[in-house]
Scaffold this motif. Structure first.
Motif, PDB file in Angstrom:
ATOM      1  N   SER A  91       0.791  -1.031  -0.036  1.00 26.32           N
ATOM      2  CA  SER A  91      -0.078  -0.180  -0.146  1.00 26.32           C
ATOM      3  C   SER A  91       1.293   0.798   0.344  1.00 26.32           C
ATOM      4  O   SER A  91       0.420   1.906  -0.407  1.00 26.32           O
ATOM      5  N   GLY A  92       2.245   1.173   0.766  1.00 26.89           N
ATOM      6  CA  GLY A  92       2.907   2.470   0.559  1.00 26.89           C
ATOM      7  C   GLY A  92       3.324   2.868  -0.919  1.00 26.89           C
ATOM      8  O   GLY A  92       3.546   3.875  -1.014  1.00 26.89           O
ATOM      9  N   LEU A  93       3.615   1.296  -1.375  1.00 25.41           N
ATOM     10  CA  LEU A  93       3.696   1.924  -2.595  1.00 25.41           C
ATOM     11  C   LEU A  93       3.269   2.260  -3.619  1.00 25.41           C
ATOM     12  O   LEU A  93       3.033   3.641  -4.609  1.00 25.41           O
ATOM     13  N   HIS A  94       1.684   1.543  -3.400  1.00 24.09           N
ATOM     14  CA  HIS A  94       0.963   2.329  -4.742  1.00 24.09           C
ATOM     15  C   HIS A  94       0.390   3.916  -3.698  1.00 24.09           C
ATOM     16  O   HIS A  94       0.435   4.769  -5.157  1.00 24.09           O
ATOM     17  N   THR A  95       0.407   4.241  -2.753  1.00 28.18           N
ATOM     18  CA  THR A  95       0.282   5.552  -2.396  1.00 28.18           C
ATOM     19  C   THR A  95       1.628   6.363  -2.950  1.00 28.18           C
ATOM     20  O   THR A  95       1.293   7.207  -3.467  1.00 28.18           O
ATOM     21  N   ALA A  96       3.133   6.217  -2.869  1.00 32.40           N
ATOM     22  CA  ALA A  96       3.663   6.391  -3.001  1.00 32.40           C
ATOM     23  C   ALA A  96       3.650   7.081  -4.743  1.00 32.40           C
ATOM     24  O   ALA A  96       3.671   8.057  -5.189  1.00 32.40           O
ATOM     25  N   ILE A  97       3.098   6.487  -5.375  1.00 37.67           N
ATOM     26  CA  ILE A  97       3.254   6.573  -7.074  1.00 37.67           C
ATOM     27  C   ILE A  97       2.710   7.173  -7.093  1.00 37.67           C
ATOM     28  O   ILE A  97       2.165   8.084  -7.791  1.00 37.67           O
ATOM     29  N   GLU A 185      12.194   4.889  -3.674  1.00 35.69           N
ATOM     30  CA  GLU A 185      12.743   3.742  -3.419  1.00 35.69           C
ATOM     31  C   GLU A 185      12.246   3.192  -2.516  1.00 35.69           C
ATOM     32  O   GLU A 185      11.623   2.977  -1.891  1.00 35.69           O
ATOM     33  N   ASP A 186      12.525   1.491  -2.717  1.00 33.37           N
ATOM     34  CA  ASP A 186      11.433   0.492  -2.679  1.00 33.37           C
ATOM     35  C   ASP A 186      12.527  -0.140  -2.095  1.00 33.37           C
ATOM     36  O   ASP A 186      13.643  -0.885  -2.199  1.00 33.37           O
ATOM     37  N   GLY A 207      10.474   7.009  -0.220  1.00 34.06           N
ATOM     38  CA  GLY A 207      11.605   5.707   0.010  1.00 34.06           C
ATOM     39  C   GLY A 207       9.999   5.055   0.836  1.00 34.06           C
ATOM     40  O   GLY A 207       8.705   5.620   1.489  1.00 34.06           O
ATOM     41  N   VAL A 208      10.607   4.107   0.843  1.00 35.03           N
ATOM     42  CA  VAL A 208       9.240   2.707   0.865  1.00 35.03           C
ATOM     43  C   VAL A 208       9.760   2.296   2.147  1.00 35.03           C
ATOM     44  O   VAL A 208      10.799   0.863   1.539  1.00 35.03           O
ATOM     45  N   PHE A 209       9.962   1.450   3.261  1.00 33.29           N
ATOM     46  CA  PHE A 209       9.973   0.597   3.914  1.00 33.29           C
ATOM     47  C   PHE A 209       8.518  -0.796   4.488  1.00 33.29           C
ATOM     48  O   PHE A 209       7.746  -0.280   4.549  1.00 33.29           O
ATOM     49  N   SER A 210       9.278  -1.808   4.567  1.00 33.12           N
ATOM     50  CA  SER A 210       7.838  -3.472   5.501  1.00 33.12           C
ATOM     51  C   SER A 210       8.408  -3.124   6.053  1.00 33.12           C
ATOM     52  O   SER A 210       9.457  -3.188   6.135  1.00 33.12           O
TER      53      SER A 210
END
Ligand SMILES: *Cc1c(COP(=O)(O)O)cnc(C)c1O
Length: 442
Positions: A91-97, A185-186, A207-210
């Motif tokens: 969801s972080g990547l979706h949000t970031a993009i 950045e993933d 940047g996105v952390f898991s």
């Protein structure tokens, strides 16, 4: 403390041929949850407040006390202005993009050697993933290949710091500046990895952390997005929390921005755990590096294995320990070798991930319904092919060379690394018999 190997492995029958395996008990699983996490979780339960979010502009737009404390601690740790918590890195990547304005008709350059969520988060914004090849040594996206993939439609680049090693950010940021592209950045696999003394994840726009349970620090599920850009931070917060229901009450919002939101909010329990786990990040990272360095040293005895490359001025954090196998130096194919080592009872995997463009979603170009959107839609009148051969370096590494293991982590020790190396040694000492078996098999 190292134990001497001293194991005579010649003339011991390989487990794959029916002999006794070197290791009979699987290595212990990781559990990073301790007393502090339990205490913090109990405090949240006692408070009765499991979430502090409302989809409304005002007090509760940014969540409850645990979410805010967690975000402040991540921002502080990673030396960034803003941290925005979410319920996964996906969801972080979706949000970031979404927050950098990527939408229908746009292309986003991304490596194919990563977890499936990296490119699918592009499709979630109705944009088109364009796969660039990786480098043969760091396994991260190649700046040269990025240049070859640029078109007038390119809007952003998503880099992945694969296995915990940073991508070549200087080169990538230079390309982005020259072509006015956003960079995300993933860093799901690379919290606390460093590039020129900067944390991976804090170099580009976002940047996105898991915090998924198999990452270095974890809350079961969860994610943290970081940025230094105030406008981007606000967009991230809106997209995380039903932006469409919030935006009308916001005064002073002069910008015309997309506000379609989701519910990607992190619960208070997870936020309390994330805050607590972050305090252990450096310790858990050094633990990984220590075991990885020890393994790298031991592997020098085997010229057919290349240990992970660590570029100058970087810190590799070994989410996975990825080696390269040279068939021409040992005379057997990688998969036969891996199967023989695995049969000895130690964790070793052939390859990491099939290049993602070979997944049927790209082969069939079906993401939503049966319309072929977004691959074919009025906003995208280009035909993008995802044929085998698209990223030859990735394909070759995956098919022939890469082997991965996850033994560089708590609660394992030099002892398990020694057992791992003994398994490799035993297979190497019994190559002739393994070759006969290999021929018989084919
Ligand atoms: C784990 C991972 C993700 C997804 O993380 P979740 O928190 O499980 O959604 C994305 N990218 C990479 C490279 C990952 O390893």
């Amino acid at each position: 403390m190292a134990i001497e190997l001293g194991l005579k492995t010649t003339n011991k029958k390989l487990a794959i041929l029916g002999g006794e395996p070197i290791n009979k008990k699987p290595f212990a699983l990781a559990n990073t949850i301790g007393e502090d996490e339990k205490k913090e979780a109990m405090k949240v339960l006692d408070s009765g407040i499991l979430s502090g979010f409302l989809a409304r502009y005002g007090d509760k737009f940014l969540g409850g006390p645990m979410v805010r404390r967690c975000e402040a601690s991540f921002a502080d740790y990673f030396k960034v202005k803003f941290a925005v918590s979410v319920n996964s890195a996906t969801s972080g990547l979706h949000t970031a993009i979404s927050a950098v304005g990527v939408g229908p008709g746009d292309e986003v350059i991304v490596p194919p050697y990563t977890m499936s969520a990296t490119p699918s988060s592009i499709l979630m914004n109705n944009a088109i993933p364009v796969f660039a090849d990786i480098e043969p040594d760091t396994f991260c996206i190649s700046p040269e290949s990025i240049k070859e993939r640029l078109t007038s439609r390119t809007k952003a680049i998503v880099v992945v710091h694969l296995f915990g090693h940073p991508a070549r950010m200087d080169e990538i940021m230079a390309i982005a500046r020259q072509h006015n592209l956003k960079v995300i950045e993933d860093a799901a696999q690379a919290p606390a990895s460093l590039y020129n003394n900067k944390f991976s994840g804090t170099i580009a726009d976002i940047g996105v952390f898991s915090l998924n349970y198999h990452k270095t620090i974890q809350t079961g599920e969860g994610g943290i997005i970081v940025t230094n850009n105030e406008k981007i931070a606000l967009r991230l917060q809106l997209i995380r929390n039903h932006g469409e229901a919030v935006i009308d009450d916001m005064q002073n919002l002069s910008e015309d921005i997309n506000v379609l939101g989701w519910n990607y909010r992190m619960p208070e329990l997870e936020a309390a755990m994330a805050y607590t786990q972050l305090k252990r990040l450096e310790e858990l990272t050094l633990y990984r590096i220590n075991l990885a360095d020890y393994l790298t040293d031991k592997l020098r005895d085997f010229n057919f294995i290349t240990p992970p490359k660590v570029l100058e001025n970087t810190r590799h954090v070994y989410y996975l320990y990825a080696m390269k196998f040279a068939e021409n130096k040992i005379g057997i194919p990688r998969d036969l070798f891996v199967n023989a080592v695995k049969a000895e009872g130690v964790p070793l995997t052939a390859g990491y991930m099939r290049p993602l463009y070979l997944q049927s979603i790209y082969q069939r170009k079906r993401a939503y319904g049966n319309t072929n959107c977004p691959f074919a839609c009025p906003y995208y009148n280009t035909i993008r092919e995802y044929k085998k051969g698209l990223c030859p370096v990735t394909e070759h590494l995956e098919e022939k060379e890469i082997m991965t293991t996850n033994i560089c982590r708590i609660p394992l020790s030099f002892k398990e690394v020694d057992t791992f190396v003994s398994a490799i040694e035993k297979v190497f000492d019994n190559l002739d018999r393994l070759k006969e078996y290999g021929q018989f098999k084919t």
